[in-house]
Design an enzyme around this catalytic site. Structure first.
Site, mmCIF file in Angstrom:
data_model
loop_
_atom_site.group_PDB
_atom_site.id
_atom_site.type_symbol
_atom_site.label_atom_id
_atom_site.label_comp_id
_atom_site.label_asym_id
_atom_site.label_seq_id
_atom_site.Cartn_x
_atom_site.Cartn_y
_atom_site.Cartn_z
ATOM 1 N N LYS A 195 0.844 -1.206 0.000
ATOM 2 C CA LYS A 195 0.000 0.000 0.000
ATOM 3 C C LYS A 195 0.868 1.241 0.000
ATOM 4 C CE LYS A 195 0.407 2.092 3.621
ATOM 5 N NZ LYS A 195 0.483 2.906 4.832
ATOM 6 N N PRO A 218 9.217 -4.515 1.327
ATOM 7 C CA PRO A 218 10.164 -4.283 2.423
ATOM 8 C C PRO A 218 9.460 -4.318 3.785
ATOM 9 C CG PRO A 218 10.488 -2.666 0.678
ATOM 10 C CD PRO A 218 9.249 -3.433 0.320
ATOM 11 N N ALA A 220 8.348 -0.617 6.570
ATOM 12 C CA ALA A 220 8.753 0.375 5.582
ATOM 13 C C ALA A 220 7.656 1.382 5.229
ATOM 14 C CB ALA A 220 9.215 -0.343 4.314
ATOM 15 N N GLY A 221 6.496 1.321 5.920
ATOM 16 C CA GLY A 221 5.416 2.266 5.618
ATOM 17 C C GLY A 221 4.573 1.854 4.440
ATOM 18 N N ALA A 223 2.751 -1.227 4.485
ATOM 19 C CA ALA A 223 1.730 -2.168 4.986
ATOM 20 C C ALA A 223 1.979 -3.622 4.596
ATOM 21 C CB ALA A 223 0.325 -1.719 4.545
ATOM 22 N N GLY A 224 3.244 -4.018 4.451
ATOM 23 C CA GLY A 224 3.533 -5.406 4.072
ATOM 24 C C GLY A 224 2.917 -6.411 5.046
ATOM 25 N N GLY A 225 3.165 -6.227 6.345
ATOM 26 C CA GLY A 225 2.630 -7.156 7.354
ATOM 27 C C GLY A 225 1.109 -7.122 7.393
ATOM 28 N N ASP A 241 -4.067 -0.901 9.661
ATOM 29 C CA ASP A 241 -4.092 -0.881 8.188
ATOM 30 C C ASP A 241 -4.740 -2.139 7.593
ATOM 31 O OD1 ASP A 241 -2.979 1.588 7.653
ATOM 32 O OD2 ASP A 241 -0.938 0.844 7.378
HETATM 33 O O1 C5P Z 1 -2.750 -0.604 14.883
HETATM 34 P P1 C5P Z 1 -1.292 -0.879 14.709
HETATM 35 O O2 C5P Z 1 -0.788 -1.986 15.601
HETATM 36 O O3 C5P Z 1 -0.905 -1.088 13.287
HETATM 37 O O4 C5P Z 1 -0.543 0.453 15.167
HETATM 38 C C1 C5P Z 1 0.838 0.494 15.449
HETATM 39 C C2 C5P Z 1 1.129 1.733 16.285
HETATM 40 O O5 C5P Z 1 0.886 2.901 15.514
HETATM 41 C C3 C5P Z 1 0.250 1.903 17.505
HETATM 42 O O6 C5P Z 1 0.800 1.254 18.626
HETATM 43 C C4 C5P Z 1 0.219 3.395 17.711
HETATM 44 O O7 C5P Z 1 1.409 3.817 18.365
HETATM 45 C C5 C5P Z 1 0.311 3.936 16.303
HETATM 46 N N1 C5P Z 1 -1.003 4.300 15.707
HETATM 47 C C6 C5P Z 1 -1.662 5.437 16.169
HETATM 48 N N2 C5P Z 1 -2.855 5.808 15.608
HETATM 49 C C7 C5P Z 1 -3.377 5.087 14.589
HETATM 50 C C8 C5P Z 1 -2.728 3.929 14.102
HETATM 51 C C9 C5P Z 1 -1.533 3.567 14.690
HETATM 52 O O8 C5P Z 1 -1.188 6.126 17.084
HETATM 53 N N3 C5P Z 1 -4.542 5.478 14.043
#
Ligand code: C5P
Length: 287
Positions: A11, A97, A100-101, A103-105, A139
């Protein structure tokens, strides 16, 4: 039961805005998301016993247990449909990657939800799978849906958008990682003064105006990066623009930077040039 092979696309964030912070520490976001043809390949392999769920991959450092989002997603799925956890190996051929921003996982986890629903004939709707995805990662609901979409709230409130005109993306990840929670903490320390023109982006998408889309690429996280990292991100953006990209931007919490091209030859040439400096460079199309 036969193996099932699935593709999990990366993504990109065409825009990313942080609107506020919830009492639980999560942030209110507004993002325009786009999936691209850079994919991981997953194989779901039912083992016909009760040995439990495990992951395996071409990257030795990835966890094989519940710390891997694909195992977490499978557990959430079997709990939701009321089936006992079977013996299941989820093999990942990683190309996106890691951290990496892009959304691979999350995309791998979304593919597992879709794939298990197919393999076990459980007939859950896309909406139900997106809801399950919320507990796996912010994501994941978008990754279940894919395509072009507006994501709001934590990222779980999704509005599908019309597809982008056919275009090419060069993705380039510099050799450092950025911690997602740390970047969210950094954004809390400042007053965000520049925001993406999200409505303008939505209008440009509706008008199938690729140049209008390209000039509106914007990610507020770029402004809160430590200065050394910001310089590298800018260097990559400049290289992409010099190579003929219509626009360039960092995706998600980075560090992947992408350039948007309307010309395949220019995109191929830019990918070749950048990969000489930044090894983790790839060419993709919107999907
Ligand atoms: O939801 P996910 O585990 O992917 O989020 C990873 C980290 O990103 C969260 O622990 C939080 O620190 C931050 N996050 C956030 N606000 C969001 C999504 C993610 O602060 N809307």
């Amino acid at each position: 039961m036969n193996d099932l092979v699935l593709q999990a696309p990366a993504k990109l964030n065409l825009t990313l805005d942080v609107l506020g912070r919830e009492p639980d520490g999560y942030h209110q976001l507004r993002m325009v998301m786009q999936s691209v043809t850079l994919c991981d390949t997953l194989t779901l392999r039912p083992l016909g016993d009760a040995s439990g769920i495990r992951a395996a991959s071409n990257l030795a450092y990835l966890p094989n247990d519940g710390n891997n989002l694909v195992v977490k997603a499978a557990r959430v799925f079997f709990a939701a449909v009321g089936l006992p956890e079977p013996g299941l190996e989820i093999h990942l051929q990683k190309r996106i990657p890691v951290c990496a921003g892009t959304a691979g996982g999350s995309s791998d986890a979304a593919a597992v939800l879709r794939g298990l629903n197919q393999l076990y004939g459980t007939g859950l709707s896309v909406e139900a799978l997106m809801k399950l995805g919320e507990s796996v990662g912010s994501d994941v609901p978008y990754c279940v849906l894919g395509g072009t979409a507006l994501a709001e709230g934590r990222g779980e409130r999704l509005t599908p958008l019309s597809p982008l005109p056919h275009c090419w993306f060069v993705l380039c990840k510099p050799g450092f990682s950025i911690s997602t929670p740390e970047l969210f903490r950094a954004v809390d320390q400042v007053r965000i003064t520049r925001h993406p023109n999200t409505q303008g982006m939505l209008d440009a998408i509706a008008a199938e105006d690729l140049r209008g889309i390209a000039v509106r690429l914007y990610n507020v996280f770029e402004d809160v990066l430590p200065s050394g990292r910001r310089c590298v991100i800018q260097e990559i953006k400049d290289a992409l623009l010099d190579g003929g990209a219509l626009g360039a931007c960092m995706s998600g919490t980075g560090p992947t930077v992408f350039g948007l091209f309307d010309d395949r030859a220019k995109a191929e040439q830019a990918a070749a040039q950048l990969s000489a400096i930044w090894r983790d460079t790839s060419l993709a199309e919107n999907c």
